[in-house]
Write an enzyme that holds these catalytic residues in place. Sequence first.
Site, PDB file in Angstrom:
ATOM      1  N   SER A  83       0.794  -1.235   0.000  1.00 12.20           N
ATOM      2  CA  SER A  83       0.000   0.000   0.000  1.00 12.20           C
ATOM      3  C   SER A  83       0.821   1.278   0.000  1.00 12.20           C
ATOM      4  O   SER A  83       0.252   2.375  -0.060  1.00 12.20           O
ATOM      5  CB  SER A  83      -0.942   0.024   1.205  1.00 12.20           C
ATOM      6  OG  SER A  83      -2.011  -0.877   1.012  1.00 12.20           O
ATOM      7  N   LYS A  86       0.073   3.830  -2.630  1.00 11.91           N
ATOM      8  CA  LYS A  86      -0.925   4.899  -2.512  1.00 11.91           C
ATOM      9  C   LYS A  86      -0.292   6.287  -2.400  1.00 11.91           C
ATOM     10  O   LYS A  86      -0.977   7.304  -2.576  1.00 11.91           O
ATOM     11  CB  LYS A  86      -1.825   4.612  -1.310  1.00 11.91           C
ATOM     12  CG  LYS A  86      -2.669   3.341  -1.457  1.00 11.91           C
ATOM     13  CD  LYS A  86      -3.524   3.097  -0.229  1.00 11.91           C
ATOM     14  CE  LYS A  86      -4.485   1.922  -0.417  1.00 11.91           C
ATOM     15  NZ  LYS A  86      -3.843   0.607  -0.347  1.00 11.91           N
ATOM     16  N   SER A 138      -6.252   3.295   4.329  1.00 12.35           N
ATOM     17  CA  SER A 138      -5.626   2.463   3.296  1.00 12.35           C
ATOM     18  C   SER A 138      -6.675   1.747   2.451  1.00 12.35           C
ATOM     19  O   SER A 138      -6.535   0.574   2.094  1.00 12.35           O
ATOM     20  CB  SER A 138      -4.660   1.441   3.925  1.00 12.35           C
ATOM     21  OG  SER A 138      -3.721   0.984   2.969  1.00 12.35           O
ATOM     22  N   LYS A 244       3.155   6.479   4.990  1.00 16.42           N
ATOM     23  CA  LYS A 244       2.216   5.418   4.610  1.00 16.42           C
ATOM     24  C   LYS A 244       2.751   4.041   4.969  1.00 16.42           C
ATOM     25  O   LYS A 244       3.918   3.733   4.710  1.00 16.42           O
ATOM     26  CB  LYS A 244       1.935   5.476   3.109  1.00 16.42           C
ATOM     27  CG  LYS A 244       0.832   4.529   2.652  1.00 16.42           C
ATOM     28  CD  LYS A 244      -0.523   4.979   3.159  1.00 16.42           C
ATOM     29  CE  LYS A 244      -1.620   3.936   2.926  1.00 16.42           C
ATOM     30  NZ  LYS A 244      -1.535   2.826   3.884  1.00 16.42           N
TER      31      LYS A 244
END
EC number: 3.4.16.4
Length: 407
Positions: A83, A86, A138, A244
């Site tokens: 993730s 992102k 997320s 993140k």
Amino acid sequence: MLSRLIFSLLLLCCFGGFGIPVALAAPSQPALPVFLNLGELPVSSFSGQDPPRVTADAAVLMEASTGQVLFAKNAHQPRPPASTTKILTALLAIEGGRLDQVVTVSPRAAAVGESSMHLFPGQRLTLEQLLYGALLRSGNDACVAIAEHIAGSEGNFVFFMNQKARDLGARHSHFCNPHGLPAQGHLSSAYDLALLTRYALKNPTFRALVSTRYRGFLNPPWGEYHLHNTNRLLWSYQGADGVKTGTTSEAGMCLVASASREGRRLISVVLHSDDRYGDTMALLDYGFTCFKNMTVAKAGQACRRVQVTGGVVSAVPLVSDRTIAVAVPVHRPPAVEKRFNVPAGFTAPLPKALPVGSLEVWVEGEPVARARLLTGRSVERLPAYKLWWKKLCVMPQDAHAQDKRQL
């Protein structure tokens, strides 16, 4: 006719050897990269101290203001980024859309599984709300909704992701989706993720999003959302302000983090880590403790002088077009070198702020940063009669010197 001939001969005498000046215009030049090192700095020779030991299979510690790599482990090894993908998705959404735009969730976006915001087909949210859902919760469904809104389709958006990554120098990255779920060929590297994050953190909207711990909002008639940031570092590490997390069975535990102290920002990336928070804190502590920033050039400040022929002054100062600060070790005198790439001399006239060369800064034998050098002032050309007189005064001296050499 005779008078014209005499006048022409006089002109040749006046300008002969000097050349008739041509007006200089600032040429269009491609933007210089501020920071040059696209590879790993040799950690042992650069720091002079034992670097931290991390459990992650790949890791990078980068100074955000300089782009320098202070620690590297398998930094360019392509790996599943999970993730942390992102980060790029949010960046493209911020640059390509408006936060107050209303997005309608498609059935395709709502059907995306794993980590999600639990969106419904036909649901309407603002782009800002979806960005919070993508970065804090997320949400994979939020990422697809964002992609379809910005580019018309997920496939188009992925094309833009890869184009942006290439433009920013992420040479070991290839993205297949906007969320980071496992896909054949969906890869990035610790260095590339730090590079993308460094660029994204220059955007104030991105900084605000990734530093948010909690966001709640109502979305009638669909319900109420309570979004808590999955990055626990925001609560536990002094100065932590992003960025993140990422976790899949293939990628392992990943974390791209940033922290700021006393005007310095560090970016840490750990991929496939057994202890992503412990690894990250060890890297950040190392960067804040063992390094400091040193300013080696200031924007607009003269850093070199070059001779000028035929001008009202004999030399022109060259100034840097930007301020350059580099990271150096704190425990010993750093080896910092300035390397100038400029012509040996110029011929007047010269306009002010004309790009004429570059300054490279090397730290511990590694090229680190570069600035364009500009003329610090305009230089007018001497009147023709003064050039002619100057030449007449110089020529006898040169001839006398030559006669002495022959004797």
